[in-house]
Motif scaffolding. Sequence first.
Motif, PDB file in Angstrom:
ATOM      1  N   THR A 169      54.074  65.712  49.032  1.00 28.73           N
ATOM      2  CA  THR A 169      53.601  64.334  49.118  1.00 28.73           C
ATOM      3  C   THR A 169      54.649  63.466  49.812  1.00 28.73           C
ATOM      4  O   THR A 169      55.738  63.933  50.156  1.00 28.73           O
ATOM      5  CB  THR A 169      53.297  63.796  47.716  1.00 28.73           C
ATOM      6  N   ALA A 170      54.311  62.192  50.023  1.00 33.36           N
ATOM      7  CA  ALA A 170      55.207  61.255  50.723  1.00 33.36           C
ATOM      8  C   ALA A 170      55.677  61.840  52.057  1.00 33.36           C
ATOM      9  O   ALA A 170      56.799  61.625  52.483  1.00 33.36           O
ATOM     10  CB  ALA A 170      56.403  60.901  49.839  1.00 33.36           C
ATOM     11  N   GLU A 171      54.787  62.561  52.732  1.00 33.58           N
ATOM     12  CA  GLU A 171      55.166  63.334  53.912  1.00 33.58           C
ATOM     13  C   GLU A 171      55.750  62.473  55.022  1.00 33.58           C
ATOM     14  O   GLU A 171      56.735  62.856  55.657  1.00 33.58           O
ATOM     15  CB  GLU A 171      53.945  64.103  54.430  1.00 33.58           C
ATOM     16  N   GLN A 172      55.160  61.308  55.271  1.00 35.39           N
ATOM     17  CA  GLN A 172      55.638  60.447  56.362  1.00 35.39           C
ATOM     18  C   GLN A 172      56.147  59.103  55.853  1.00 35.39           C
ATOM     19  O   GLN A 172      56.297  58.160  56.616  1.00 35.39           O
ATOM     20  CB  GLN A 172      54.533  60.248  57.398  1.00 35.39           C
ATOM     21  N   LEU A 173      56.417  59.043  54.563  1.00 33.57           N
ATOM     22  CA  LEU A 173      56.962  57.828  53.963  1.00 33.57           C
ATOM     23  C   LEU A 173      58.455  57.741  54.238  1.00 33.57           C
ATOM     24  O   LEU A 173      59.186  58.722  54.090  1.00 33.57           O
ATOM     25  CB  LEU A 173      56.712  57.851  52.452  1.00 33.57           C
ATOM     26  N   LYS A 174      58.926  56.575  54.625  1.00 33.45           N
ATOM     27  CA  LYS A 174      60.358  56.379  54.865  1.00 33.45           C
ATOM     28  C   LYS A 174      61.088  56.356  53.525  1.00 33.45           C
ATOM     29  O   LYS A 174      60.898  55.447  52.714  1.00 33.45           O
ATOM     30  CB  LYS A 174      60.611  55.076  55.631  1.00 33.45           C
ATOM     31  N   MET A 175      61.910  57.369  53.285  1.00 28.36           N
ATOM     32  CA  MET A 175      62.608  57.479  52.006  1.00 28.36           C
ATOM     33  C   MET A 175      64.126  57.472  52.156  1.00 28.36           C
ATOM     34  O   MET A 175      64.842  57.182  51.197  1.00 28.36           O
ATOM     35  CB  MET A 175      62.186  58.771  51.296  1.00 28.36           C
ATOM     36  N   LEU A 176      64.634  57.799  53.344  1.00 19.00           N
ATOM     37  CA  LEU A 176      66.072  57.960  53.550  1.00 19.00           C
ATOM     38  C   LEU A 176      66.610  56.926  54.536  1.00 19.00           C
ATOM     39  O   LEU A 176      65.907  56.515  55.461  1.00 19.00           O
ATOM     40  CB  LEU A 176      66.364  59.371  54.087  1.00 19.00           C
ATOM     41  N   ASP A 177      67.884  56.537  54.339  1.00 18.53           N
ATOM     42  CA  ASP A 177      68.535  55.646  55.302  1.00 18.53           C
ATOM     43  C   ASP A 177      69.192  56.458  56.405  1.00 18.53           C
ATOM     44  O   ASP A 177      69.027  57.688  56.469  1.00 18.53           O
ATOM     45  CB  ASP A 177      69.530  54.718  54.599  1.00 18.53           C
ATOM     46  N   GLU A 178      69.964  55.801  57.269  1.00 15.67           N
ATOM     47  CA  GLU A 178      70.575  56.489  58.412  1.00 15.67           C
ATOM     48  C   GLU A 178      71.619  57.522  57.994  1.00 15.67           C
ATOM     49  O   GLU A 178      71.993  58.397  58.782  1.00 15.67           O
ATOM     50  CB  GLU A 178      71.210  55.465  59.374  1.00 15.67           C
ATOM     51  N   ASN A 179      72.053  57.464  56.747  1.00 15.58           N
ATOM     52  CA  ASN A 179      73.017  58.439  56.226  1.00 15.58           C
ATOM     53  C   ASN A 179      72.351  59.497  55.344  1.00 15.58           C
ATOM     54  O   ASN A 179      73.031  60.212  54.602  1.00 15.58           O
ATOM     55  CB  ASN A 179      74.111  57.706  55.434  1.00 15.58           C
TER      56      ASN A 179
END
Length: 270
Positions: A169-179
């Motif tokens: 799930t959450a396949e294309q959800l933005k979850m992470l920052d640039e690090n």
Amino acid sequence: MKKIISFVVLSLFGTLQAQAQSAEFNTRAAIAARCTPSVNPIYTKDFKWGYELPEMLLKFTEMYESPKRLSKNAYFDSSTQTIRLPYYADRGGDVVVDESFVQTVARHIEKGLQLDVVDAIFFPDMGHSHLLIPEKLMQEKYDRFPVQEMSRFYEEVFRDSQIKFLYHTAEQLKMLDENNQVLPDPKIQHRHRTRNLVGENHSKAEMSLVQNPASAANTVSEVSGYFWWGAGFNLSANKNGCFAYRAHGRVYYFDISLYDLEYDPSDGGW
């Protein structure tokens, strides 16, 4: 030596005893009355990576109301009175499934939504599955199907209560920052923790979660004791879909397909 990813199984369901809400809408007769092949397919370009959550929910509403559905979706064949999943002709052709399989998948959808570990039924969130086949069962039964009989493999698997379905799930959800750190939003952190949803394959299916701390995105790709079969089925909700689930006090419809999203041929196949 094959590396086994460490994982933790989380029990979610000691207090949740909801019955499958949509079984009455997924009888063979009900499916026969509305289930037709799609003619306007969803393409990969219809989605993007890195949705903000509100944006993803708006996209779900747009796609649900649009004429676009999964290509090669399950349909009801009136000549044989069967529910059929299109599949490659040289691998056995259409896969015939029972309404019990549809009811099980609908239950997985409903429970994911009830437990707040899923927000939308389409590719950017809960839109594809993988199969978990007990290793012993794989060796004794399923490893013996030749390629030209893979449709029969799927027919057997989809009726087998020992199999489990894992949904990323959450396949294309933005979850992470640039690090590659999980965003500080509590809702996003919750979705990150719960993005490997596992459902049992029977009418009273319960759900569980597995995790992979070694993956920044918490993506599980193997589970100890099970053979990982990557080519599962795909899901997408649409107002004209074949099958039904209940959520938020209303009935929604969805499709199932064994084919992944395709590139738009009018764009040169990209």
